[in-house]
Design a protein around this motif. Structure first.
Motif: not given
Lengths: 601, 95
Positions: A577, A592, A598
């Motif tokens: 994350h 991610t 992101p």
């Protein structure tokens, strides 16, 4: 008041101790203002303390201390910046050791830090002021300070200043412990002697050719080496006046700082780099039109990396108020060398345009074209120091044109950290590969070019954000303690804003125990930013959560923060994350596992 | 100070709320609609210096002196506005 050609530093180095440096003015010009505490510069609402009053109050405090504690005791000073100096001089007059610290504020991190300082220094008493007495009592009662006597020095001291006897001190006597180094869990107090104070103040005044009678002032806090030793003490040792305001007044209204400089005729005022940017952002054209900054000869910029763009931008913005670009005065210094190392008298800003690619390879080469250039400000000369540029790994002295660790030797270099022989040995008494001994390792990278000092970065892990020193270990420790969803390993570091010479964007990389809990990870990332902001007062520009084993460590378990920083910068990290400020997205190119991009906040 | 604080606002509360959101957004360098009024501003990157700056802007708007740590007690925009409007005693609601 100014005597042509006479430096404010004349004769200071030859004085026997710091007490005499102040007392001589109480004898020569008793009714002159030593200090002015400004509440509202626009309305000229202030309080004044003459040299005679300052001397008398310091003697009263010294007598109080001597009635309770032996000579050489450490005394904790918990004051607002403007009231601090009476307690500080009281310690010196008593032959005791001043331990300045910030008032324990609302950040638990700060409170822990003050407790850590008090414990490390083994303080014997606490000095404060009436306005904060209740808070300080409450703070002391909850911790290891419960048994100590506390005095508000602006209240009823109840001693006879006439009974004061000068203590037996000399140049080598300890005057203060300066706690600017070391993390919260491991505070380190730099041992500053009377001789260090005298020599460093004289060096500062002479190197920058500060005229006698020039007024000093500003908002830099007293518990910081710059606020005490590059703002207040030079004024008092030179028999001039120091004009002070609360740091929070500046933060609320930066105009108040510049108004104070104008209305109170201040010629020397220091601040960290961010403060100059803050003024440019926050002060309007109309407000500038009402200012006269033509008598501000020394706009000293120190305590965090100095940016050329900041100084130029400030000079341009405030030129209509009469501010001279020659007043921009970048200085280099550090607590381990008392404070001041190098600088230059007022002159056009010295700037080196160097090849950025060469610089990355630790070579300092003037740039030829217009592309790939980094502009670095000159920090002037360091005439009272032996300066060596040294390879930090081999300790070999580097040839001109190479960038290495800055090593210093001279009478302003302190003798180390209070009761920390190991930490002291790591930093002081360093020997070059060819056997030249007695150097201070600054932890800063730089070079000497055309006789002037340039600072290019740091090799220590300490982070400097808005002039404050933060240690990654402290932030990591706090996060682990507060967020059970985090694994045991995290790495906190800073990245540089584009076009800057300082690293001031904080990034948190941390392992998590349950990477499958997606909504949980998003919540955790938000909570981490909240903790960083609430406990340390800085924003985290990115939070990156990794699977177990994602944070690199050495075989002995040491967290490799520099390696993690490079992985983040080069986009070589895949995270469970990522939360990153939209404006810094390009700086943190982390992928991610769940999404290609992101999540933006 | 309590009596003064409970004297109410010189402007309507929703106007104050709009002002605080706009100024917080400017300090965070994001559009105002991206600043949630019911979550701590610190979660969105507002650092301690910006928090003091925001309090100063509210002071100027309301012409009254406020604690520079006010956003520590009332970390959300809604909590701050409710406090300033006199809906809470100081310190009873952390927002």
């Amino acid at each position: 008041m100014t005597v042509d050609g006479e430096s404010g530093g004349t004769g200071i180095r030859e004085l026997p101790d710091a007490i005499e440096a102040v007392r001589r003015w109480a004898a020569r010009r008793p009714s002159s203002d030593a200090l002015i505490w400004v509440e509202d510069p626009g309305e000229r609402r202030d309080e004044r303390l003459s040299y005679a009053e300052l001397d008398e109050q310091a003697r009263a405090v010294a007598v109080w201390l001597r009635e309770r504690c032996p000579v050489g005791s450490r005394v904790l000073l918990l004051y607002s910046p403007v009231r601090f100096i009476v307690g500080f001089l009281g310690c010196l007059y008593a032959g005791m050791v001043a331990v300045p610290a910030p008032l324990p504020g609302r950040y638990r991190h700060e409170q822990r830090r003050v407790r850590g300082i008090a414990a490390d220094a083994e303080v014997a008493a606490v000095l404060t002021e009436t306005a904060h007495l209740a808070t300080v009592r409450e703070f002391a009662a909850a911790g290891p300070l419960a048994e100590l006597e506390i005095l508000a020095t602006d209240g009823e001291v109840g001693t006879d200043p006439g009974s004061w006897q000068p203590p037996s001190v000399h140049a080598g006597t300890l005057a203060l412990l300066q706690y600017t180094s070391g993390s919260t869990g491991d505070p380190k107090g730099v041992m500053v002697t009377h001789g260090n104070l005298l020599h460093n103040t004289a060096t500062l005044l002479e190197t920058l050719r500060v005229p006698a009678g020039l007024r000093f002032g500003g908002w830099a806090p007293h518990y910081h080496d710059m606020g005490l030793m590059a703002q207040t003490l030079p004024a008092l040792f030179a028999g001039s006046t120091c004009v002070l305001m609360e740091p929070v007044s500046f933060l609320k209204r930066p105009l108040a700082w510049l108004t104070m400089i104008d209305k109170y005729d201040i010629g020397w005022s220091p601040a960290p780099n961010f403060a100059y940017d803050y003024c440019v952002e926050r002060i309007s054209d109309e407000q500038i039109a009402g200012l006269d900054l033509s008598r501000w000869k020394y706009a000293v910029n120190g305590s965090e990396p100095v940016r050329v763009a900041t100084m130029r931008g400030f000079a341009r913005r405030f030129a209509p108020a009469g501010f001279s670009a020659d007043a921009c005065c970048p200085c280099y210094g550090l607590a381990e060398a008392t404070v001041f190392v190098s600088g230059a008298p007022p002159r056009p800003l010295g700037v080196a345009r160097v090849d950025a690619a060469q610089l990355a390879g630790h070579r300092f080469r003037p740039a030829s074209g217009d592309a790939g250039i980094r502009e670095l400000p000159s920090n002037g000369t360091a005439p009272e120091y032996d300066v060596r540029i040294v390879d930090p790994a081999t300790r070999a002295v580097l040839e001109p044109g190479r960038v290495g660790e800055i090593w210093l030797r001279g009478p302003s270099v302190t003798s180390g950290y209070w009761r920390r022989p190991e930490a002291t040995a790591q930093v002081l008494g360093a020997v070059t590969a060819d056997g030249d001994a007695g150097y201070l390792r600054t932890g800063d990278l730089g070079t000497v070019h055309d006789g002037e000092l340039y600072v290019t970065g740091r090799i220590k892990e300490m982070m400097i954000i808005h002039g404050r020193n933060l240690y990654p270990q402290d932030v990591e420790h706090e996060l682990r303690g507060r967020h059970p969803g985090l694994g045991n390993v995290g790495a906190v570091f800073t990245l540089a804003e584009p076009d800057s010479s300082g690293d001031d964007l904080l990034v948190v990389v941390h392992e998590v125990t349950d990477p499958r809990d997606r909504p949980g990870l998003a919540r955790l990332a938000g909570e981490i930013r909240h903790t960083v902001a609430r406990e340390f007062g800085v924003g985290a520009c990115a939070v990156i959560l990794l699977r177990r084993g994602g944070v690199r460590r050495t075989t002995s378990g040491k967290i490799e923060r520099t390696a993690m920083r490079e992985l983040v910068r080069n986009g070589e990290l895949t995270a469970e994350h990522v939360e990153v400020d939209a404006r810094w997205r390009d700086l943190v190119p982390v992928q991610t596992t769940a999404a290609r991009r992101p999540e933006l906040v | 100070m309590t009596g003064d604080l409970r004297a109410g606002l010189p402007i309507p509360a929703d106007e104050l709320r709009t002002f605080v959101l706009a100024r917080a957004a400017a300090l965070l360098d994001v559009p105002p609609q991206q600043v949630p009024a019911d979550r701590p501003l610190a979660d969105h990157g507002l650092d301690s210096i910006s928090a003091v700056a925001l309090v100063a802007e509210v002071e100027d708007l309301l012409h009254r002196e406020l604690d520079s740590d006010l956003l520590w007690e009332y970390p959300t925009v809604d909590g701050l506005v409710a406090y300033l409007a006199g809906a809470h005693e100081p310190g009873t609601d952390a927002g």
